[in-house]
Design a protein around this motif. Structure first.
Motif: not given
Lengths: 336, 212
Positions: B20, B23-24, B29, B32-33, B35-36, B38-40, B178, B182
């Motif tokens: 993370l 990627s950050n 970015s 949300i897409q 970010r999602k 990259s998280i995934k 995860m 969360w």
């Protein structure tokens, strides 16, 4: 190859342990030795079942008779056509003529392969097809059934279902469900944070590491749900125990948390680079007093500064094995 | 085999957070897409790396590496290993073939189901003997499973099942991790709302301790 088979045949014919077979060895086979050799090294099964039977019997008796002399040809035999081939092997003493009960596969003729190759040796049951094809198939099926059973245990609600296709259905559904959950959770995680930096997490963790009572109580409570495995790394997600106040127990699935006596404890150490940065030295000074993690923490802190300034990095740390966990907790409690 | 999963949670978390972080820093970015995704990506990569060397992990990493947008992130995370892994497991032709076969399987399933329905409506007997039906069903299912499990197209039979088993275990642990992560963020946000003034944390904490 034929040269290697010749001594085999000779020894088989000359072996006293199997007199009956030795005398009528080639007669049993009903073939000249050359043809037998061809059969032996044929990579595919012959279509003629009679040939297969004879070859099988040949292999069986050859195995019994020439166990010692066949070490040379066996490694150089053609590799088995199927990756997981079963081989029916006669045991040493069973040299009776009951070919109905015991049969051997001939294509991957491996007379001495017991200790050399990882074959599965299966005994055919009475009344079952003793074809070499079916033997291989049966072994394959058993392997697949064993795996299916494991999968059935893993997937919830699958143990009642009987039948391969339905179980497969359930497995597929479960895999799709898990994949969808990953997507959903990643979406949620993306939505929560303005950036993917878990700054909220950092705040929370710094808060909880400073909180005295919660830390000790969380650990104490968690200590009751011990797993049996001693080598499990202790992963104390302090926040998780925190969220369910003092009463409820943490979710046993999530919390691989345990507190065995002589285990290490992993603490989250937070590296804030924003307004709360002035707290950090104080926290780690306190830790330094307990003598637990000061040197590690300092190093982690320096490492984290390498990244972009606004992105804090969470770092794992290990409590010094010298200090047992309970003592450090108490010390933290006292100081805080 | 199952016990080893416990050890990897720590490794998974480490990898996840590192990913993370990378990627950050690599991509800025906003949506949300993205970010999602990259998280995934980090999560999947972390799971595969934490598991070790199995067939599906290699296949997963290769699949992730083939997409254009992930390459920089992967390079950042993996470093030197990136070139090694990509060189060893790059077979783009295979995955193209996979794409084509997906469509055929789907259409096959539909047509088969339609055929059954038609015969049922007509009331005529099923033209296929039951053993063949069972085998066909099983065949269909295994095809679908092959599609789901990364790298499953190359495997057959029992190896496919064992890989699927491993994959399910890792997926489960990934989901658990995860979820807990969360939940931790949830708690942090709620606790942040409650108090935590940076100027005087000590007294506040002590007060809360004593009150409880």
């Amino acid at each position: 190859m034929e040269d290697e088979i010749q001594p085999l045949l000779n020894s088989a014919s000359a072996s006293p342990s199997v007199p009956t077979s030795g005398a009528s060895f080639t007669a049993l086979l009903g073939l000249p030795p050359n043809r037998a050799v061809e059969l032996l090294h044929e990579p595919t099964f012959p279509s003629d079942p009679a040939l297969v039977d004879r070859a099988a019997r040949f292999s069986v008796f050859a195995a019994a008779a020439a166990a010692s002399a066949s070490s040379a040809p066996s490694p150089e035999m053609s590799p088995p056509p199927l990756p997981e081939a079963t081989k029916k092997r006669k045991d040493g003493g069973g040299s009776n003529g009951k070919a109905k009960v015991k049969k051997g596969k001939h294509a991957e003729e491996d007379t001495d392969g017991d200790n050399k190759l990882p074959y599965v040796h299966v005994r055919a049951r009475r009344g079952q097809a003793t074809d070499s094809h079916s033997l291989a198939e049966r072994a394959r099926r058993e392997k697949i059934n064993a795996r299916m059973k494991l999968l059935q245990e893993l997937v919830p609600g699958c143990s009642k279902i009987s039948g391969t296709a339905l179980v497969l259905d359930e497995i597929i559904n479960h895999v799709q469900y898990l994949q969808r959950q990953v997507e959903y959770l990643s979406m949620r995680l993306a939505a929560v944070n303005p950036r993917i930096d878990f700054s909220g997490l950092d705040t929370f963790l710094s808060a909880t590491t400073m909180e005295c009572g919660r830390l000790t109580i969380g650990n104490a409570k968690v200590g009751t749900e011990l797993d049996q495995q001693q080598q499990q790394p202790v992963w104390s997600e302090v926040g998780v125990s925190d969220s369910d106040q003092m009463n409820s127990t943490t979710n046993s699935k999530r919390s691989q948390i345990q507190l065995p006596q002589n285990q290490l404890q992993h603490f989250w150490h937070v590296d804030l680079l924003n307004t709360q940065s002035h707290l950090q030295p104080s926290v780690w000074e306190r830790d330094a007093v307990t003598g637990s993690t000061a040197p590690h923490v300092q190093r982690e802190e320096q490492q984290s500064f390498v990244g972009t300034g606004a992105v804090p990095l969470l770092a794992f740390d290990r409590v010094n094995p010298v200090a047992p966990p309970i003592q450090s907790n108490q010390q933290l409690k006292m100081e805080l | 085999m199952h016990a080893t999963k416990e050890f990897n949670k720590k490794a998974f978390l480490k990898q996840f957070l590192l990913g993370l972080h990378v990627s950050n820093s690599v991509t800025n970015s906003i949506s949300i897409q993205q970010r999602k995704n990259s998280i995934k990506l980090s999560a999947d990569l972390a799971m595969a790396l934490a598991r070790g060397r199995t067939h599906w992990t290699h296949a997963l990493i290769t699949k992730l590496g083939q997409k254009e947008e992930n390459k920089t992130t992967l390079q950042g995370i993996l470093g030197r290993r990136y070139e090694i892994l990509m060189a060893r497991y790059s077979c783009p032709l295979l995955y193209q073939k996979v794409q084509r076969s997906k469509k055929s399987v789907r259409s096959y399933r539909f047509s088969y189901a339609a055929n059954r329905r038609r015969s049922a409506l007509k009331g005529s007997c099923v033209r296929v003997p039951p053993s063949v039906v069972a085998r066909n069903l099983e065949h269909r299912r295994t095809k679908v499973l092959k599609r789901l499990v990364p790298g499953g197209e190359l495997l057959n039979g029992s190896s496919l099942l064992s890989e699927a088993l491993d994959y399910v275990i890792s997926l489960k642990s990934q989901v658990d991790m995860m979820k807990s992560l969360w939940r931790a963020t949830q708690v942090s946000s709620s606790s942040r709302n409650v108090e935590l003034i940076p100027s005087a944390p000590l007294q506040r904490k002590e007060a809360s301790c004593t009150s409880k």
